[in-house]
Design a protein around this motif. Structure first.
Motif, short mmCIF file in Angstrom:
data_model
loop_
_atom_site.label_atom_id
_atom_site.label_comp_id
_atom_site.label_asym_id
_atom_site.label_seq_id
_atom_site.Cartn_x
_atom_site.Cartn_y
_atom_site.Cartn_z
N ARG A 85 0.44 -1.59 0.20
CA ARG A 85 0.28 -0.04 0.03
C ARG A 85 0.83 0.90 0.15
N VAL A 86 2.11 1.96 0.85
CA VAL A 86 2.75 2.53 1.22
C VAL A 86 3.33 3.12 -0.62
N LEU A 87 3.56 2.00 -1.17
CA LEU A 87 4.66 1.83 -2.31
C LEU A 87 3.38 2.20 -3.67
N ASP A 88 2.25 1.96 -3.28
CA ASP A 88 1.17 2.31 -4.54
C ASP A 88 1.27 3.22 -4.46
N ILE A 89 0.98 3.50 -3.21
CA ILE A 89 0.93 5.49 -2.92
C ILE A 89 2.50 6.45 -3.78
N ALA A 90 3.48 6.17 -3.01
CA ALA A 90 4.70 6.81 -2.63
C ALA A 90 4.93 6.90 -4.33
N GLU A 91 4.69 5.89 -4.84
CA GLU A 91 5.77 5.40 -6.30
C GLU A 91 5.79 6.64 -7.76
N PRO A 92 4.75 6.60 -7.53
CA PRO A 92 3.63 7.73 -8.70
C PRO A 92 4.09 9.19 -8.05
N LEU A 93 4.32 9.46 -7.24
CA LEU A 93 4.96 10.81 -6.49
C LEU A 93 6.22 10.90 -6.78
N MET A 94 6.93 9.40 -6.22
CA MET A 94 8.26 9.46 -6.73
C MET A 94 8.98 10.11 -7.68
N ARG A 95 8.42 9.06 -8.75
CA ARG A 95 8.47 9.43 -10.15
C ARG A 95 8.33 10.93 -10.21
N ALA A 96 6.80 11.86 -10.27
CA ALA A 96 6.79 12.61 -10.48
C ALA A 96 8.09 13.90 -9.56
N LEU A 97 8.38 13.61 -8.19
CA LEU A 97 9.36 14.37 -8.08
C LEU A 97 10.08 14.38 -8.35
N CYS A 98 11.16 13.39 -8.72
CA CYS A 98 11.87 13.06 -9.87
C CYS A 98 12.35 13.63 -11.20
N LEU A 99 11.05 14.01 -11.65
CA LEU A 99 11.00 14.88 -13.27
C LEU A 99 11.13 16.68 -13.30
N GLU A 100 10.50 16.57 -11.92
CA GLU A 100 10.22 18.27 -10.98
C GLU A 100 11.99 18.56 -10.64
N ALA A 101 11.81 18.21 -9.47
CA ALA A 101 13.82 18.47 -9.12
C ALA A 101 14.45 18.36 -9.91
N GLU A 102 14.89 16.85 -11.03
CA GLU A 102 16.32 16.54 -11.97
C GLU A 102 16.64 16.15 -10.70
N GLN A 103 16.11 15.14 -9.65
CA GLN A 103 17.00 14.51 -9.10
C GLN A 103 16.35 12.95 -8.63
#
Length: 256
Positions: A85-103
């Protein structure tokens, strides 16, 4: 009229109020006590209690005059594994933050004495630093480990410190001094500090909090500063991106 008021379901609110009340009552409550605690009449609660009993969410004591929460909610929760459940929620947001932060970004959890990277995403473009999923990292010398320990109850904090298995290159710190350092980190709300394992990296770590305020995971960015003319988000920008992502992951997990 507020949108939240327009779409309210009063009957559902009443049922949830009863469940939350009974969850905090070890010995059960009778109808009068439930009515008093919720500031409602016994008639208002009767049908709702009857439905909750019929559906198995609430049980009566053998005497029949007191109501207790059953374990059905726990059974339902266990049908959806917590880690998944944690991964289902976190992973889409992690992908988005990597694109936005470029990190790059990674998610760490405590598992039987280890700090484990349970999910990891690399930064877009040519420059990146990230840990592999499944990597085991330090408690004392990483932002993820320190944040996970900082946002725990005192008892759980001690269990983590005393149960932790040191990794290669990690040195244990004196217990009282480490706990005092964790208290400062908790007051700050996050860790933004030079990496304790490699040069040139700043760890930005935020806790993912459960409804009780304890960290169930740590979201970390191993920030690398660009020194050329490319206009990448700076440390302050990336810290804010991380803060928002961690808060949203926690909101979706906790439901509040």
């Amino acid at each position: 009229m507020e949108k939240s008021d327009k779409y309210r379901a009063p009957a559902l609110d009443k049922g949830l109020d009863i469940l939350e009340l009974l969850a905090n009552s070890a010995g059960g409550l009778n109808q009068a006590e439930i009515a008093k605690a919720l500031d409602r009449t016994t008639n208002e609660n009767y049908r709702m209690l009857d439905t909750l009993v019929r559906r198995g969410y609430v049980t009566r004591t053998p005497e029949g005059d007191r109501y207790m929460l059953s374990l059905k909610l726990l059974v339902l929760a266990n049908q959806h594994p917590p880690r998944r459940r944690v991964l289902d929620i976190a992973e889409p947001l992690m992908r988005a933050l990597c694109l936005e932060a470029e990190q790059s970004a990674q998610l760490a959890q405590w598992q039987d004495g280890d700090i484990v990277i349970v999910s990891s995403y690399s930064a877009p473009g040519n420059w990146r630093q990230s840990l592999r999923t499944g990597s085991i990292i330090g408690l004392y010398n990483t932002g993820s480990g320190r944040v996970l320990a900082a946002f725990q109850s005192p008892d759980q904090q001690l269990q983590m410190i005393r149960g932790h298995q040191l990794v290669k290159g990690e040195e244990a710190l004196e217990e009282a001094a480490f706990i005092a350092d964790l208290a400062k980190l908790r007051a700050k709300g996050c860790a933004v500090e030079a990496s304790g394992t490699v040069r040139g990296t700043t760890n930005i770590s935020f806790p993912i909090l459960d409804p009780s305020g304890s960290a169930i995971a740590a979201l970390t960015c191993p920030y690398i500063e660009r020194i050329d003319n490319y206009p990448a988000p700076d440390l302050k920008d990336v810290t804010e991106i991380m803060r928002k992502a961690a808060a949203e992951i926690g909101r979706q997990i906790a439901g509040a």
